[in-house]
Design an enzyme around this catalytic site. Structure first.
Site, PDB file in Angstrom:
ATOM      1  N   GLU A 134       0.736  -1.254   0.070  1.00  0.00           N
ATOM      2  CA  GLU A 134       0.072   0.069  -0.015  1.00  0.00           C
ATOM      3  C   GLU A 134       0.938   1.320   0.011  1.00  0.00           C
ATOM      4  O   GLU A 134       0.732   1.983   0.976  1.00  0.00           O
ATOM      5  CB  GLU A 134      -1.032  -0.082   1.269  1.00  0.00           C
ATOM      6  CG  GLU A 134      -1.831  -1.022   1.399  1.00  0.00           C
ATOM      7  CD  GLU A 134      -2.925  -1.073   2.062  1.00  0.00           C
ATOM      8  OE1 GLU A 134      -4.045  -1.628   1.857  1.00  0.00           O
ATOM      9  OE2 GLU A 134      -2.734  -0.467   3.149  1.00  0.00           O
ATOM     10  N   GLU A 153      -5.384  -8.135  -0.983  1.00  0.00           N
ATOM     11  CA  GLU A 153      -6.108  -8.070   0.257  1.00  0.00           C
ATOM     12  C   GLU A 153      -7.639  -7.722   0.177  1.00  0.00           C
ATOM     13  O   GLU A 153      -7.847  -6.907  -0.884  1.00  0.00           O
ATOM     14  CB  GLU A 153      -5.545  -6.898   1.121  1.00  0.00           C
ATOM     15  CG  GLU A 153      -4.185  -7.086   1.742  1.00  0.00           C
ATOM     16  CD  GLU A 153      -3.733  -5.790   2.459  1.00  0.00           C
ATOM     17  OE1 GLU A 153      -4.561  -5.382   3.378  1.00  0.00           O
ATOM     18  OE2 GLU A 153      -2.703  -5.909   2.624  1.00  0.00           O
TER      19      GLU A 153
HETATM   20  C1  BGP Z   1      -4.487  -2.564   5.005  1.00  0.00           C
HETATM   21  C2  BGP Z   1      -3.036  -2.947   5.444  1.00  0.00           C
HETATM   22  C3  BGP Z   1      -3.068  -4.376   6.254  1.00  0.00           C
HETATM   23  C4  BGP Z   1      -4.551  -4.699   7.059  1.00  0.00           C
HETATM   24  C5  BGP Z   1      -5.552  -4.233   6.295  1.00  0.00           C
HETATM   25  C6  BGP Z   1      -6.755  -4.143   7.094  1.00  0.00           C
HETATM   26  O1  BGP Z   1      -4.311  -1.148   5.153  1.00  0.00           O
HETATM   27  O2  BGP Z   1      -2.441  -3.524   4.285  1.00  0.00           O
HETATM   28  O3  BGP Z   1      -2.039  -4.515   6.999  1.00  0.00           O
HETATM   29  O4  BGP Z   1      -4.227  -4.742   8.396  1.00  0.00           O
HETATM   30  O5  BGP Z   1      -5.443  -3.012   5.898  1.00  0.00           O
HETATM   31  O6  BGP Z   1      -6.600  -3.080   8.170  1.00  0.00           O
HETATM   32  P1  BGP Z   1      -7.010  -3.005   9.767  1.00  0.00           P
HETATM   33  O7  BGP Z   1      -5.851  -4.306  10.158  1.00  0.00           O
HETATM   34  O8  BGP Z   1      -6.803  -1.766  10.354  1.00  0.00           O
HETATM   35  O9  BGP Z   1      -8.501  -3.672  10.083  1.00  0.00           O
END
Ligand code: BGP
Length: 474
Positions: free
Chosen positions: A179, A373
């Site tokens: 990201e 993701e």
């Molecule tokens: C993205 C990241 C991840 C992950 C995901 C979910 O931004 O790449 O590392 O954690 O979001 O977010 P969160 O864990 O805050 O729910």
């Protein structure tokens, strides 16, 4: 059959959110190891509060996480049971170079990932590897100011060259930065930036972004030289931006907000800063310091595929009244979209937005896409008999996979799907354990209590069926 035979079904993890063992095996401390849970977390992630030392009275979720470091064999067997074709993991830079600027890499760290990759291959699971998923050795922050310094380009080059040489026989799919656009929103997380009063934050962020873009291009060049068959990707926190109304001002704003993110991928995929970026820099008094050769480097070393995360769409408006309705998805601000429901954490749920996003990225870059993701963070309840009936998660994933099919029918070249947090792990934004994404439940709560025991949720059996049928049986 809509998905190709080679379609890469799997799940995604990040070292700092699952491994734990934060100071074991010769690993150095990273920025994420210094992000406590609790009220200051968000301001630390944003670089507004400085946190460069471990404090005894704080608790740090990354230190133990889910202890994947010691339990990965058990976890891999569960992923294999679901039929995973691939698993996205990240390498912790500080396991390989504990301080980031060390001369010699840490053999124990190198060996750890070699064993991890062997274990994956033993189960027929293809590793998909992020070189840097937010965690940066803290020495690079203390001594160089994180990515604001051009010197990090050199350290990143040494790090990536080391891992490419070591794992060239084990890993084919790589991503340079997770990201990459997150740097604008969570600068401590994305680039190890901490600000002082009076700093020109925009200037610092975009200069740091330039350093990462150069580092990414160099890594791409080195990877192609060492591993001619490897595929190197960029990685975007994606999601379509809707205008709240058909007022042309709203539409223009949606384009501008979308371009804040596209800027990074335009450079990594098309090889140059787009005209709109130049205008933006000029009008905001941002001066990107470039070295001789930077432009050629960017031009000649573009990525092979576009990877992205997708959780939600966003919505923007220029109307001050409507702007009062602002909420946030992931860490992005958005107007609440009246057509969409949201998760327990307020993230808007928009499966069709995934099809729209896939099409937009395909139209723009004409390269293979990889959804690395996607998922629903939710509170799970363990029933008396030990079952976890996460139908809400199954519904979320099913609707998104349906839209992936539509995008393939639209002509999008989609090569894989790794749902986020395939085993419960620490939340990046909140540090909570109880914001769960997994098919596999981990017995640990927000206070760090629990046995860390793994158990299969209802979605585990559902996803196994999805993979078995190559996405036909949803
Ligand atoms: C993205 C990241 C991840 C992950 C995901 C979910 O931004 O790449 O590392 O954690 O979001 O977010 P969160 O864990 O805050 O729910």
């Amino acid at each position: 059959m809509i998905f190709s035979k080679e379609f890469l079904w799997g799940g995604a993890l990040a070292a700092n959110q699952c491994e734990g063992a934060y100071n074991k095996g010769g690993k150095g401390i990273t920025n994420i190891d210094l992000c406590p849970d609790g009220k200051n977390r968000m301001n630390i992630l944003k670089g507004n509060i400085k946190s460069l030392f471990i404090q005894q009275d704080e608790s740090y979720p990354s230190h133990e996480a889910i202890d994947f470091y010691n339990r990965y064999k058990e976890d891999m067997a569960l992923f294999a049971e679901m039929g995973f074709k691939c698993l996205r993991i990240s390498i912790a830079w500080a396991r390989i170079f504990p301080n980031g600027d060390d001369i010699v890499p840490n053999e124990e760290g190198l060996k750890f990932y070699e064993d991890l990759f062997s274990e994956m291959h033993k189960h027929g699971i293809e590793p998909i590897v992020t070189v840097c998923h937010f965690d940066i050795p803290v020495t690079l922050i203390k001594n160089y100011g994180g990515w604001r310094s051009r010197e990090l380009v050199k350290f990143y080059e040494i790090y990536t060259t080391t891992i490419f040489k070591r794992y060239h026989n084990q890993v084919k799919y790589w991503m340079t930065f997770n990201e990459i656009n997150m740097l604008l929103h969570l600068p401590f997380v994305g680039a190890g930036l901490v600000f002082k009063d009076g700093d020109n934050q925009m200037q610092i962020k975009y200069q740091a972004a330039h350093h990462q873009l150069i580092a990414s291009a160099i890594a791409t060049k080195v990877a192609h030289r060492i591993m001619p068959k490897a595929k190197i990707g960029c990685m975007l926190a994606a999601g379509v931006i809707y205008p709240y109304t058909c007022n042309p001002d709203d539409f223009q704003k949606s384009i501008e907000v979308e371009r804040e993110d596209f800027l990074f991928i335009d450079v990594q995929s098309r090889g140059e800063y787009p005209g709109y970026a130049k205008r933006f820099f000029k009008e905001n008094d941002i001066h990107i310091e470039m070295e001789k050769g930077d432009e050629e480097l960017l031009k000649n070393n573009t990525v092979d595929y576009i990877a992205f995360s997708y959780y939600s769409s966003r919505c923007v408006s220029t109307d001050p009244e409507i702007l009062k309705e602002i909420t946030s998805v992931n860490i992005f601000e958005t107007i609440k979209n009246p057509y969409l429901k949201s998760s327990e954490w307020g993230w808007l749920i928009d499966p069709k937005g995934l099809r729209i996003t896939c099409n937009a990225l395909h139209d723009r870059y004409q390269k293979p896409l990889f959804i690395v993701e996607n998922g629903l963070g939710a509170i799970d309840k363990v029933e008396k008999d030990g079952t976890i009936n996460d139908d809400y998660r199954i519904d979320y994933l099913r609707e998104h996979i349906k839209e992936m099919k539509e995008s393939i029918k639209d002509g999008v070249d989609l090569i894989g799907y790794t749902s986020w947090g395939c085993i419960d792990l620490v939340s990046a934004s909140t540090g909570e354990m109880e914001k769960r994404y997994g098919f596999i439940y981990v017995d640990k709560d927000n206070n760090g209590k629990g046995t860390l025991k793994r158990s299969r949720k209802k979605s585990f059996y559902w996803y196994k069926k999805v993979i078995d049928s190559n996405g036909e049986d949803l």
